[in-house]
Design a protein around this motif. Structure first.
Motif, PDB file in Angstrom:
ATOM      1  N   CYS A 165       0.807  -1.222   0.000  1.00 20.11           N
ATOM      2  CA  CYS A 165       0.000   0.000   0.000  1.00 20.11           C
ATOM      3  C   CYS A 165       0.842   1.276   0.000  1.00 20.11           C
ATOM      4  O   CYS A 165       0.378   2.336  -0.390  1.00 20.11           O
ATOM      5  CB  CYS A 165      -0.948   0.004   1.199  1.00 20.11           C
ATOM      6  N   THR A 173      -1.405  -3.831   4.953  1.00 23.48           N
ATOM      7  CA  THR A 173      -2.690  -3.765   4.249  1.00 23.48           C
ATOM      8  C   THR A 173      -2.930  -5.029   3.440  1.00 23.48           C
ATOM      9  O   THR A 173      -4.061  -5.482   3.316  1.00 23.48           O
ATOM     10  CB  THR A 173      -2.713  -2.534   3.312  1.00 23.48           C
ATOM     11  N   ASN A 176       1.715   2.923   2.549  1.00 26.22           N
ATOM     12  CA  ASN A 176       1.269   3.880   3.533  1.00 26.22           C
ATOM     13  C   ASN A 176       1.177   3.336   4.951  1.00 26.22           C
ATOM     14  O   ASN A 176       0.970   4.078   5.898  1.00 26.22           O
ATOM     15  CB  ASN A 176      -0.117   4.368   3.096  1.00 26.22           C
ATOM     16  N   CYS A 177       1.314   2.028   5.114  1.00 31.68           N
ATOM     17  CA  CYS A 177       1.209   1.437   6.452  1.00 31.68           C
ATOM     18  C   CYS A 177       2.564   1.539   7.152  1.00 31.68           C
ATOM     19  O   CYS A 177       3.553   1.963   6.566  1.00 31.68           O
ATOM     20  CB  CYS A 177       0.769  -0.022   6.344  1.00 31.68           C
TER      21      CYS A 177
HETATM   22 ZN   LIG Z   1       1.621  -1.247   3.302  1.00 28.26          ZN
END
Ligand SMILES: [Zn+2]
Ligand SMILES: NC(=O)c1ccc[n+]([C@@H]2O[C@H](COP(=O)([O-])OP(=O)(O)OC[C@H]3O[C@@H](n4cnc5c(N)ncnc54)[C@H](O)[C@@H]3O)[C@@H](O)[C@H]2O)c1
Ligand SMILES: [Zn+2]
Length: 396
Positions: A90, A106, A92-93
């Protein structure tokens, strides 16, 4: 569309399957122009049979042209030329932001207790339809795809999907001191490229080991000091020969790019074959819980590396009950790092090397380019290492 599907042990076929469609706002669809065949596909071809379902679409090394983008993908446009990393992450995690997209929180396949989902790689990794096909649905397309410029042939960029970041991570994890020595076990696409990366990063000596003459020649032609495993009666002699070249100590680092399908031990092969023959429901859990790998290359790495040195594993191991000589690991004070390559962690460092001067030799890295329809033959040729096949690209 046409796609390469897994049908059974050593049985892949090109079949008509439904075209992929956008399912989530973060999806994109790409039309594939080149797609690689990888040593990891060979594990599915034969030993990981219990985790496969007939009809699974294989492949995880694609590049192509964006055909369609979901509403949630800001940075991609229809018509962009992109390479797609083999893992789905992702961006962003916590894990992705730490530089570990292979552990993306994710897409982790939690039901199987595994890390990030991968394209075309068994139910352990999410049973995501793979990239040896005319079209690919790319989940998490807001992060994965790498935009590349128009102009050079696909060969210039396609290895960003897997070979280059895998070799790059192998060398980074090997932690070779400036001017130091490294031995690379296995000279398939990953080992060959790991030698090249070690060279451009300033390793003093690069030793390469394999048993396929064409692969040894190819590495030697680029200045690697090669050792033919087949010319030694015992592993001990190979270890001695390389120690002789490193003041009797052994190399500072050993990179194992062989993995579970090492040539060497007949007993382990029997266990794998037995698991592959079991009915699916039984075979999965048995292979998962009790399987052992063929460990010839790993044991060589442990013997070979100098005391206090580092072993970097890129070759895939999948056994849950592998006998490992901890006494030697502990006594020699060996450090070990391993894992799937964190593709986007490394690509910005690699791209400056993909120039017309071509220091890594990507432009003629492929030994074979074949249409997708020839996939069954390509798999067989690559597995048997026939016809000088090292890297095969398929063109849908
Ligand atoms: Zn991720
Ligand atoms: N970590 C990752 O992210 C990642 C990514 C891609 C591939 N891989 C893995 O890397 C490994 C290599 O992939 P590849 O595409 O280069 O495939 P490959 O199967 O062509 O390469 C393996 C090479 O090892 C040689 N070999 C076998 N036994 C040996 C031994 N005992 N000592 C020395 N060499 C030996 C073989 O002759 C072959 O040339 C595979 O296990 C693959 O799954 C890992
Ligand atoms: Zn691969």
């Amino acid at each position: 569309m046409r796609a390469v599907t897994w049908q059974g042990k050593r049985d892949v076929r090109v079949e008509n399957v439904p075209d992929p469609t956008i399912q989530e706002p973060t999806d994109a669809i790409i039309r594939i122009t080149s797609t690689g065949l990888c040593g990891s596909d060979l594990h599915l071809y034969e030993v990981l049979t219990p985790f496969m379902t007939p009809g699974d679409i294989l492949g995880h090394e694609p590049m192509g042209i964006v055909e369609e983008v979901g509403a949630g993908v800001q940075d991609l446009q229809v018509g962009d030329r992109v390479v797609v990393p083999f893992q789905i992450a992702c961006g962003n995690c916590w894990m992705c932001l730490t530089g570990l997209p292979t552990q993306c929180e994710t897409t982790q396949v939690q039901g199987e207790g595994m890390g990030a989902a991968l394209f075309g790689y068994t139910r352990l990794y999410g049973s995501v339809p793979g990239a040896q096909a005319e079209y690919l649905r790319v989940p998490q397309a807001q992060f994965g795809p790498i935009k590349v410029p128009e102009g050079p042939a696909d060969d210039r960029f396609v290895y960003l999907s897997d070979v280059l970041p895998t070799a790059w991570q192998a060398v980074a994890y090997a932690d070779i001191p400036e001017g130091g020595s490294v031995a690379v076990l296995g000279l398939g696409p990953i080992g060959d490229m790991a030698c090249r990366v070690a060279q451009v990063q300033g390793a003093g000596s690069v030793f390469g080991v394999d048993l396929v003459p064409a692969r040894l020649r190819r590495a030697k032609a680029r200045g690697v000091e090669t050792f033919d495993l087949g010319s030694f009666d015992e592993e001990k002699e190979l270890v001695e020969a390389i120690r002789d070249r490193t003041d009797g100590r052994g190399p500072d680092a050993v990179i194992d790019t062989v993995g579970t399908e090492a040539h060497g031990s007949a007993a382990a092969r029997m266990v794998q074959n037995a698991a592959a023959l079991l009915p699916r429901k039984l075979g999965g859990p048995i292979a998962e819980r009790f399987s052992v790998d063929r460990l010839a290359a790993l044991h060589t790495a442990i013997e070979l590396v100098r005391r206090g040195g580092t072993i970097s594993l890129s070759g895939v191991y999948g056994g849950m009950a592998d006998p490992i000589p901890l006494l030697t690991l502990f006594d020699k004070q060996i450090q070990m790092r391993m894992g799937q390559a964190n593709v986007r962690r490394w690509t910005d460092e690699i791209i400056p090397y993909l120039t017309d001067e071509d220091p890594l030799g990507v432009d003629d890295f492929a030994t074979h380019r074949v249409p997708l329809s020839e996939a069954p033959h390509a798999y067989e040729m690559f597995q048997r290492k026939q016809d000088g096949a090292v890297k095969i690209l398929m063109q849908p």
